[in-house]
Enzyme design. Sequence first.
Site, PDB file in Angstrom:
ATOM      1  N   HIS A  62       0.815  -1.211   0.000  1.00 47.82           N
ATOM      2  CA  HIS A  62       0.000   0.000   0.000  1.00 47.82           C
ATOM      3  C   HIS A  62       0.852   1.266   0.000  1.00 47.82           C
ATOM      4  O   HIS A  62       1.975   1.272   0.490  1.00 47.82           O
ATOM      5  CB  HIS A  62      -0.887   0.049   1.248  1.00 47.82           C
ATOM      6  CG  HIS A  62      -1.748  -1.145   1.414  1.00 47.82           C
ATOM      7  ND1 HIS A  62      -1.954  -1.737   2.633  1.00 47.82           N
ATOM      8  CD2 HIS A  62      -2.464  -1.878   0.530  1.00 47.82           C
ATOM      9  CE1 HIS A  62      -2.765  -2.771   2.502  1.00 47.82           C
ATOM     10  NE2 HIS A  62      -3.080  -2.882   1.224  1.00 47.82           N
ATOM     11  N   LYS A  72       6.629   6.532   6.849  1.00 49.47           N
ATOM     12  CA  LYS A  72       6.216   5.753   8.018  1.00 49.47           C
ATOM     13  C   LYS A  72       7.437   5.257   8.772  1.00 49.47           C
ATOM     14  O   LYS A  72       8.451   4.913   8.167  1.00 49.47           O
ATOM     15  CB  LYS A  72       5.383   4.540   7.590  1.00 49.47           C
ATOM     16  CG  LYS A  72       4.120   4.889   6.856  1.00 49.47           C
ATOM     17  CD  LYS A  72       3.453   3.645   6.304  1.00 49.47           C
ATOM     18  CE  LYS A  72       2.228   4.036   5.507  1.00 49.47           C
ATOM     19  NZ  LYS A  72       1.690   2.906   4.754  1.00 49.47           N
ATOM     20  N   TYR A 132       2.821   1.886  13.712  1.00 49.14           N
ATOM     21  CA  TYR A 132       3.518   2.790  12.810  1.00 49.14           C
ATOM     22  C   TYR A 132       3.122   4.234  13.009  1.00 49.14           C
ATOM     23  O   TYR A 132       1.991   4.556  13.308  1.00 49.14           O
ATOM     24  CB  TYR A 132       3.398   2.382  11.349  1.00 49.14           C
ATOM     25  CG  TYR A 132       2.061   1.938  10.830  1.00 49.14           C
ATOM     26  CD1 TYR A 132       1.343   2.733   9.955  1.00 49.14           C
ATOM     27  CD2 TYR A 132       1.544   0.696  11.171  1.00 49.14           C
ATOM     28  CE1 TYR A 132       0.131   2.305   9.433  1.00 49.14           C
ATOM     29  CE2 TYR A 132       0.337   0.267  10.653  1.00 49.14           C
ATOM     30  CZ  TYR A 132      -0.371   1.074   9.785  1.00 49.14           C
ATOM     31  OH  TYR A 132      -1.568   0.647   9.276  1.00 49.14           O
ATOM     32  N   ASP A 170      -6.917  -6.384  -1.417  1.00 50.41           N
ATOM     33  CA  ASP A 170      -5.515  -6.533  -1.804  1.00 50.41           C
ATOM     34  C   ASP A 170      -5.317  -7.580  -2.898  1.00 50.41           C
ATOM     35  O   ASP A 170      -4.322  -7.537  -3.629  1.00 50.41           O
ATOM     36  CB  ASP A 170      -4.649  -6.870  -0.593  1.00 50.41           C
ATOM     37  CG  ASP A 170      -4.475  -5.690   0.340  1.00 50.41           C
ATOM     38  OD1 ASP A 170      -4.891  -4.573  -0.020  1.00 50.41           O
ATOM     39  OD2 ASP A 170      -3.923  -5.880   1.439  1.00 50.41           O
TER      40      ASP A 170
END
Length: 181
Positions: A62, A72, A132, A170
């Site tokens: 992603h 991130k 994250y 996904d």
Amino acid sequence: MKIIHTDIEGCFILEPKVIVDNRGYFFEGYNEHAFRELTGLDTKFVQDNQSYSTKGVLRGLHAQSGEHAQAKLVRVLQGRVIDVAVDARPDSDTFGQHVAVELSDKNQLQLFVPRGFLHGFVVLSDQVSFFYKCDNYYHKESEEGVIFNDEDLNIDWKLDPTELIVSEKDLILPTFKHLYK
């Protein structure tokens, strides 16, 4: 904290200094001054996310595009994953290459995933709590992704494909070549 440079510019592995004694352990997970000094980046994190998953769950690959792109800083609170960052910056010398690193509650490593990268992970342990920090807010309309088993990326997820648990969303993602022409 120690910075481990990867083969892809801007993508770093961070190794904290862990203090262990008879009570357990302590470490500083993030320090803005140390991060800036060691990486040369002035990243301001604005959103924290956490997920829980079980063995075989694969989340990714992603990214968010345009003005909503995110950097991130990721780590595992409990369990073990293979974490992957794919360079999707068209002007980069390492465009289409990836970094894969095992993150766990044992090694306490973190991965800094710069803006312009795809990100994903697969759970190797029975369960995982994954954390994250993001430098930009989530924006649904800016979501994009690439199928996890893209032949050109050739990512070794360390599990047999029959063990993987992948979301419907996904499973229908495009290939890297299709998304980044």
